[in-house]
Design a protein around this motif. Sequence first.
Motif, PDB file in Angstrom:
ATOM      1  N   ARG A  97       4.843  28.570 -41.581  1.00  0.00           N
ATOM      2  CA  ARG A  97       3.381  28.585 -41.622  1.00  0.00           C
ATOM      3  C   ARG A  97       2.834  27.185 -41.921  1.00  0.00           C
ATOM      4  NH1 ARG A  97      -0.414  32.209 -45.503  1.00  0.00           N
ATOM      5  NH2 ARG A  97      -2.388  31.881 -44.413  1.00  0.00           N
ATOM      6  N   GLU A 132       0.420  25.179 -39.391  1.00  0.00           N
ATOM      7  CA  GLU A 132      -0.872  24.696 -39.881  1.00  0.00           C
ATOM      8  C   GLU A 132      -0.983  23.179 -39.732  1.00  0.00           C
ATOM      9  OE1 GLU A 132      -4.073  25.581 -41.332  1.00  0.00           O
ATOM     10  OE2 GLU A 132      -3.388  27.023 -39.858  1.00  0.00           O
ATOM     11  N   ARG A 161      -1.748  22.487 -36.159  1.00  0.00           N
ATOM     12  CA  ARG A 161      -3.140  22.855 -35.865  1.00  0.00           C
ATOM     13  C   ARG A 161      -4.114  21.815 -36.429  1.00  0.00           C
ATOM     14  NH1 ARG A 161      -6.243  26.819 -39.396  1.00  0.00           N
ATOM     15  NH2 ARG A 161      -8.296  26.790 -38.437  1.00  0.00           N
ATOM     16  N   GLN A 162      -3.878  21.403 -37.665  1.00  0.00           N
ATOM     17  CA  GLN A 162      -4.789  20.445 -38.295  1.00  0.00           C
ATOM     18  C   GLN A 162      -4.714  19.082 -37.607  1.00  0.00           C
ATOM     19  OE1 GLN A 162      -7.105  21.364 -40.256  1.00  0.00           O
ATOM     20  NE2 GLN A 162      -6.336  23.428 -40.646  1.00  0.00           N
ATOM     21  N   LEU A 173       5.377  36.489 -34.967  1.00  0.00           N
ATOM     22  CA  LEU A 173       3.969  36.871 -34.834  1.00  0.00           C
ATOM     23  C   LEU A 173       3.058  35.652 -34.971  1.00  0.00           C
ATOM     24  CD1 LEU A 173       4.133  40.193 -36.870  1.00  0.00           C
ATOM     25  CD2 LEU A 173       3.292  40.029 -34.518  1.00  0.00           C
ATOM     26  N   LEU A 174       3.361  34.802 -35.945  1.00  0.00           N
ATOM     27  CA  LEU A 174       2.561  33.592 -36.133  1.00  0.00           C
ATOM     28  C   LEU A 174       2.676  32.671 -34.922  1.00  0.00           C
ATOM     29  CD1 LEU A 174       3.411  32.774 -39.876  1.00  0.00           C
ATOM     30  CD2 LEU A 174       1.228  33.638 -38.998  1.00  0.00           C
ATOM     31  N   ASP A 222       0.486  33.944 -32.169  1.00  0.00           N
ATOM     32  CA  ASP A 222      -0.954  33.814 -32.409  1.00  0.00           C
ATOM     33  C   ASP A 222      -1.398  32.357 -32.316  1.00  0.00           C
ATOM     34  OD1 ASP A 222      -3.345  35.289 -32.844  1.00  0.00           O
ATOM     35  OD2 ASP A 222      -3.433  34.547 -34.895  1.00  0.00           O
ATOM     36  N   TYR A 223      -0.619  31.458 -32.903  1.00  0.00           N
ATOM     37  CA  TYR A 223      -0.967  30.029 -32.818  1.00  0.00           C
ATOM     38  C   TYR A 223      -0.878  29.531 -31.368  1.00  0.00           C
ATOM     39  CZ  TYR A 223      -1.369  29.004 -37.851  1.00  0.00           C
ATOM     40  OH  TYR A 223      -1.784  28.938 -39.163  1.00  0.00           O
ATOM     41  N   ARG A 259      -1.372  31.506 -28.653  1.00  0.00           N
ATOM     42  CA  ARG A 259      -2.493  32.148 -27.973  1.00  0.00           C
ATOM     43  C   ARG A 259      -3.800  31.406 -28.248  1.00  0.00           C
ATOM     44  NH1 ARG A 259      -6.451  35.595 -29.300  1.00  0.00           N
ATOM     45  NH2 ARG A 259      -5.770  35.569 -31.468  1.00  0.00           N
ATOM     46  N   LYS A 260      -3.964  30.929 -29.476  1.00  0.00           N
ATOM     47  CA  LYS A 260      -5.181  30.216 -29.836  1.00  0.00           C
ATOM     48  C   LYS A 260      -5.185  28.766 -29.322  1.00  0.00           C
ATOM     49  CE  LYS A 260      -8.019  31.626 -32.685  1.00  0.00           C
ATOM     50  NZ  LYS A 260      -9.320  32.339 -32.547  1.00  0.00           N
ATOM     51  N   PHE A 293      -3.147  26.311 -30.311  1.00  0.00           N
ATOM     52  CA  PHE A 293      -2.845  25.332 -31.362  1.00  0.00           C
ATOM     53  C   PHE A 293      -1.462  24.710 -31.191  1.00  0.00           C
ATOM     54  CE2 PHE A 293      -5.595  28.331 -34.094  1.00  0.00           C
ATOM     55  CZ  PHE A 293      -6.766  27.679 -33.716  1.00  0.00           C
ATOM     56  N   TRP A 305       1.743  35.822 -23.975  1.00  0.00           N
ATOM     57  CA  TRP A 305       1.633  35.591 -25.434  1.00  0.00           C
ATOM     58  C   TRP A 305       2.801  36.184 -26.192  1.00  0.00           C
ATOM     59  CZ3 TRP A 305      -0.837  31.735 -24.763  1.00  0.00           C
ATOM     60  CH2 TRP A 305      -2.040  31.679 -24.055  1.00  0.00           C
ATOM     61  N   ARG A 306       3.814  36.664 -25.457  1.00  0.00           N
ATOM     62  CA  ARG A 306       5.048  37.096 -26.123  1.00  0.00           C
ATOM     63  C   ARG A 306       6.005  35.928 -26.039  1.00  0.00           C
ATOM     64  NH1 ARG A 306       6.517  41.971 -22.743  1.00  0.00           N
ATOM     65  NH2 ARG A 306       8.507  41.644 -23.792  1.00  0.00           N
TER      66      ARG A 306
END
Lengths: 328, 328
Positions: A102, A106, A109-110, A159-160, A163-164, A166-167, A169, A243-244
Amino acid sequence: MHILIIGAAGMIGRKLTSALLKSGQVGGKAISKFTLTDVVEPAKIDFNGDVATVVSDVSLPGEATKLIAARPDLIFHLAAIVSGEAEADFDKGYRINMDGMRFLLEAIRQEGVKAPYLPRLVFTSSIAVFGAPFPEAIGDEFFNTPLTSYGTQKAICELLLNDYSRKGFVDGVGIRLPTITIRPGKPNAAASGFFSNILREPLVGQEAVLPVSKDVRHWFASPRAAIGFLTHAAELDTSKLGWRRTLSVPGLSTTVGEEIEALRRVAGDKAVNLIKDVPDQKIISMVAGWPRNFDAKRAIGLGFKAEQSFDEIIRIHIEDELGGKIGG
Amino acid sequence: MHILIIGAAGMIGRKLTSALLKSGQVGGKAISKFTLTDVVEPAKIDFNGDVATVVSDVSLPGEATKLIAARPDLIFHLAAIVSGEAEADFDKGYRINMDGMRFLLEAIRQEGVKAPYLPRLVFTSSIAVFGAPFPEAIGDEFFNTPLTSYGTQKAICELLLNDYSRKGFVDGVGIRLPTITIRPGKPNAAASGFFSNILREPLVGQEAVLPVSKDVRHWFASPRAAIGFLTHAAELDTSKLGWRRTLSVPGLSTTVGEEIEALRRVAGDKAVNLIKDVPDQKIISMVAGWPRNFDAKRAIGLGFKAEQSFDEIIRIHIEDELGGKIGG
């Protein structure tokens, strides 16, 4: 291309670094820089370019941010503690196997908030995301019901990663490694270690302990195949994943008895006689909850490749670790 | 029995508190104390026993520890931000929907280190843990491939709930609520809000906006059914769940068109004419990734019950929210 390897001092990390040094490129792009990091100092490498070796624990706040500040193009996240240790030390397992991922996501992403940044992140997940009861072969749409904290942590990371990705990031690819056999070096704390021990030790004339019955079936790939999965994941067209983002990669489904017969064919009865049956109830019950066989259609369709026999897996060990010779 | 409700000020929290006050017991054990908590002050209740109302955000470090120090026997964790908000505010979604659950689980585990403690924790998950493409009806073994951050956060909470339960740190039950319809009160930020709006507003003579096509199929249960799921989960024999602690509960699969025809039967054309078609592409594409129908065998076998028709769902709203009368 700047490559960051997190967990570079581990067995897979070292082999991956060697393979990348040898090929000099990923997906046709020349490698210009390596950043190798682990909780212990990664070995120096002989590379005609920029190299940084960094002692860092990405599961501690702020560490991933420092690594990502250099904006690597390709990141391999291999750092984890193994299943046995994660089961014994609940806090450490969640910190290293989950918080580490995580923090890394992050940090990426940042970094992307400062200026557009979308690195490829290759993450090593595990077949421990699956829990018994199993079908004859676990397909690409089988559900995740981990029966260990390690498997839970890896399932959360998957899962993370989805999602990251898909978004927008990160450009993530996860691979669920089979049990890597034959692991070179000394036994580690993985409860699955015996699958390697019973081959590696007899091949050099040492005794090894078999804690489970010979009819235990499991899912294997060689260290060489594992490196192939990682470099293939680094080059993959991720638009084919949707997204898988995590794949069960191909492997070899075989029993301990078949492992031993392959050892007999390659190294004779003398080697096989060094395997001692010492049943271990704790390992027997852990193994009972582990996957035995997969139908890895998606990954095979995407070009991932593994061994077809245990004889091949043993030969790879002899070539890569023993200089082509059987000892003992 | 001491009951802690986290998210007590929300619609489900308030209805659950009322239902528990009315029954006075859970599983035959008399309720002696309520602790009601939320990020805003929960309403005072009229209870012949101990009551604490606490303003607290369990997604902030240390808050869950304070709540758990009183060692509640039964905990309902309902606090979450909705799908639309979690999609728009990535940080807030992970903090409230994921970190909040982890802090709570950790607080329970740490309390158990001081002296044996194994409370029942009832957690509201969501059908958003599933992502398209879907089978005709989603069975109990369908895999979790959430297509929203909200769904990802809930799927992670389910994994944590399983692992903490397996390790003996908590006695967890998760329930994947259908879309609760008809939600009373004002529209909230949930993208699914229109499913309620198109009934609730016309029933009191107000216009409502329908942002999707009438052939959209979805999965529903009334607020009354939701409270039934929660109290049933609180009383359930969890030895029947194994380590798969979260259940898809029963519901009603129906189309928007069928919802509207039920409204017509109950409240006539005048009510139906108040629904205005205003297609919203953002909602249309979100809804396209949502589950439409379930085969909730496990939960039905364990005694969970939902409505059989939308007429029943509308009648429940008229009884529970409108004093038995249709306005407008």
